[in-house]
Design a protein around this motif. Structure first.
Motif, PDB file in Angstrom:
ATOM      1  N   ARG A 148      11.555  29.431  47.569  1.00 61.19           N
ATOM      2  CA  ARG A 148      12.271  29.063  46.346  1.00 61.19           C
ATOM      3  C   ARG A 148      12.511  30.273  45.456  1.00 61.19           C
ATOM      4  N   LEU A 149      11.565  31.207  45.435  1.00 53.71           N
ATOM      5  CA  LEU A 149      11.768  32.416  44.641  1.00 53.71           C
ATOM      6  C   LEU A 149      12.962  33.203  45.158  1.00 53.71           C
ATOM      7  N   HIS A 150      12.988  33.451  46.453  1.00 57.12           N
ATOM      8  CA  HIS A 150      14.089  34.237  47.019  1.00 57.12           C
ATOM      9  C   HIS A 150      15.418  33.489  46.923  1.00 57.12           C
ATOM     10  N   ARG A 151      15.374  32.172  47.121  1.00 55.86           N
ATOM     11  CA  ARG A 151      16.612  31.404  47.013  1.00 55.86           C
ATOM     12  C   ARG A 151      17.102  31.349  45.573  1.00 55.86           C
ATOM     13  N   ALA A 152      16.183  31.166  44.614  1.00 56.58           N
ATOM     14  CA  ALA A 152      16.585  31.091  43.206  1.00 56.58           C
ATOM     15  C   ALA A 152      17.260  32.375  42.755  1.00 56.58           C
ATOM     16  N   ILE A 153      16.755  33.511  43.216  1.00 52.08           N
ATOM     17  CA  ILE A 153      17.358  34.789  42.842  1.00 52.08           C
ATOM     18  C   ILE A 153      18.708  34.966  43.528  1.00 52.08           C
ATOM     19  N   ALA A 154      18.774  34.612  44.806  1.00 56.36           N
ATOM     20  CA  ALA A 154      20.047  34.738  45.527  1.00 56.36           C
ATOM     21  C   ALA A 154      21.120  33.859  44.896  1.00 56.36           C
ATOM     22  N   GLU A 155      20.742  32.645  44.498  1.00 54.08           N
ATOM     23  CA  GLU A 155      21.697  31.755  43.855  1.00 54.08           C
ATOM     24  C   GLU A 155      21.981  32.196  42.421  1.00 54.08           C
ATOM     25  N   GLY A 156      20.949  32.721  41.750  1.00 50.85           N
ATOM     26  CA  GLY A 156      21.109  33.141  40.367  1.00 50.85           C
ATOM     27  C   GLY A 156      22.043  34.322  40.190  1.00 50.85           C
ATOM     28  N   ALA A 157      22.308  35.044  41.283  1.00 51.16           N
ATOM     29  CA  ALA A 157      23.233  36.181  41.206  1.00 51.16           C
ATOM     30  C   ALA A 157      24.647  35.732  40.895  1.00 51.16           C
ATOM     31  N   GLY A 158      24.975  34.476  41.211  1.00 47.59           N
ATOM     32  CA  GLY A 158      26.304  33.958  40.919  1.00 47.59           C
ATOM     33  C   GLY A 158      27.396  34.516  41.802  1.00 47.59           C
ATOM     34  N   ASN A 159      27.035  34.935  43.014  1.00 52.40           N
ATOM     35  CA  ASN A 159      28.003  35.531  43.948  1.00 52.40           C
ATOM     36  C   ASN A 159      27.874  34.804  45.275  1.00 52.40           C
ATOM     37  N   ALA A 160      28.823  33.932  45.582  1.00 55.81           N
ATOM     38  CA  ALA A 160      28.732  33.071  46.765  1.00 55.81           C
ATOM     39  C   ALA A 160      28.698  33.869  48.062  1.00 55.81           C
ATOM     40  N   GLN A 161      29.469  34.941  48.134  1.00 53.63           N
ATOM     41  CA  GLN A 161      29.496  35.718  49.375  1.00 53.63           C
ATOM     42  C   GLN A 161      28.189  36.481  49.569  1.00 53.63           C
ATOM     43  N   LEU A 162      27.618  36.976  48.492  1.00 55.01           N
ATOM     44  CA  LEU A 162      26.322  37.642  48.587  1.00 55.01           C
ATOM     45  C   LEU A 162      25.250  36.650  49.022  1.00 55.01           C
ATOM     46  N   LEU A 163      25.287  35.433  48.461  1.00 54.27           N
ATOM     47  CA  LEU A 163      24.337  34.394  48.848  1.00 54.27           C
ATOM     48  C   LEU A 163      24.430  34.091  50.334  1.00 54.27           C
ATOM     49  N   GLU A 164      25.630  33.984  50.850  1.00 53.27           N
ATOM     50  CA  GLU A 164      25.813  33.688  52.278  1.00 53.27           C
ATOM     51  C   GLU A 164      25.261  34.812  53.147  1.00 53.27           C
TER      52      GLU A 164
END
Length: 235
Positions: A148-164
């Protein structure tokens, strides 16, 4: 006796009913990724189509399309006459992934921190973490909190392509070994990342994330072989 469940209960996902084909494929891909990260699926494990489609409530078409996508991402291998197997990772695979993750997740931490000034962003980030405590317990809780920590940060970046890109790199190594010492070290590193993000300090958040992932890799490389996320074949 009910059939064995391979996949964890879906988290923050919709039901399959009424989905279009594309979203059903996305659903299957996410459930398999979550199962690997949760430890319900092991490296090298065969994904039996009949069992999986029944459990997920999907037809063979979307299942096979999802397996082709996961093969392209390096998550599964499609073996003639055997179907899909969770891909075994070599030691070098793990090292290479962590080097890439340091750059991508470091960027995500920086972007997440830079968004803390936006209305409600801090509250959303805290809610996404959910399990900041319990990182040293010898249960499934540390793995869940870590994810959840790593996912929350990845999602919190607000960049869909970076998240993918980031989620494609997550694999069995994100679970970590099953002992408290490993999680105690990770918990302290996570606190530094969280504090930097919430403080809106983009540079400190990126540095803390990169240092954390480098330290995790060092701990994995130093761990006994039985606790390593790669296969003997790849050493």
């Amino acid at each position: 006796m009910p059939p064995r469940s391979y996949l964890p209960d879906p988290v923050e996902t919709e039901q399959v009913a009424g989905r279009k084909r594309g979203s059903t494929v996305d659903y299957v891909v996410q459930r398999v990724r979550d199962a690997l990260l949760s430890g319900r699926l092991a490296l090298g494990q065969r994904l039996i189509e009949a069992d999986m489609t029944q459990e997920l409530g999907v037809s063979r078409g979307p299942w096979r399309e999802a397996m082709r996508r996961l093969e392209a991402e390096g998550v599964v291998e499609l073996i003639p006459n055997r179907g899909a197997l969770v891909r075994r990772l070599s030691r070098q695979d793990i090292i290479d992934r962590f080097r890439i993750r340091q750059s991508l997740e470091g960027l995500a931490a920086s972007l997440a921190a830079s968004r803390m000034a936006e209305p409600g962003q801090g509250e959303r980030f805290r809610a996404a973490l959910q399990l900041r405590d319990g990182m040293t317990a010898e249960t499934a809780a540390p793995r869940v909190a870590n994810f959840r920590l790593h996912r929350a940060i990845a999602e919190g970046a607000g960049n869909a392509q970076l998240l993918e890109l980031i989620t494609q790199l997550w694999g069995a190594e994100l679970r970590g070994p099953e002992h408290a010492t490993y999680w105690q070290a990770s918990a302290a590193e996570h606190d530094r990342i969280i504090d930097a993000v919430l403080a809106g300090d983009a540079a400190a958040a990126e540095q803390a994330m990169r240092q954390h992932l480098g330290a995790v890799l060092d701990r994995l490389l130093a761990a006994p072989e039985a606790e390593s996320p790669w296969s003997r074949r790849g050493l």
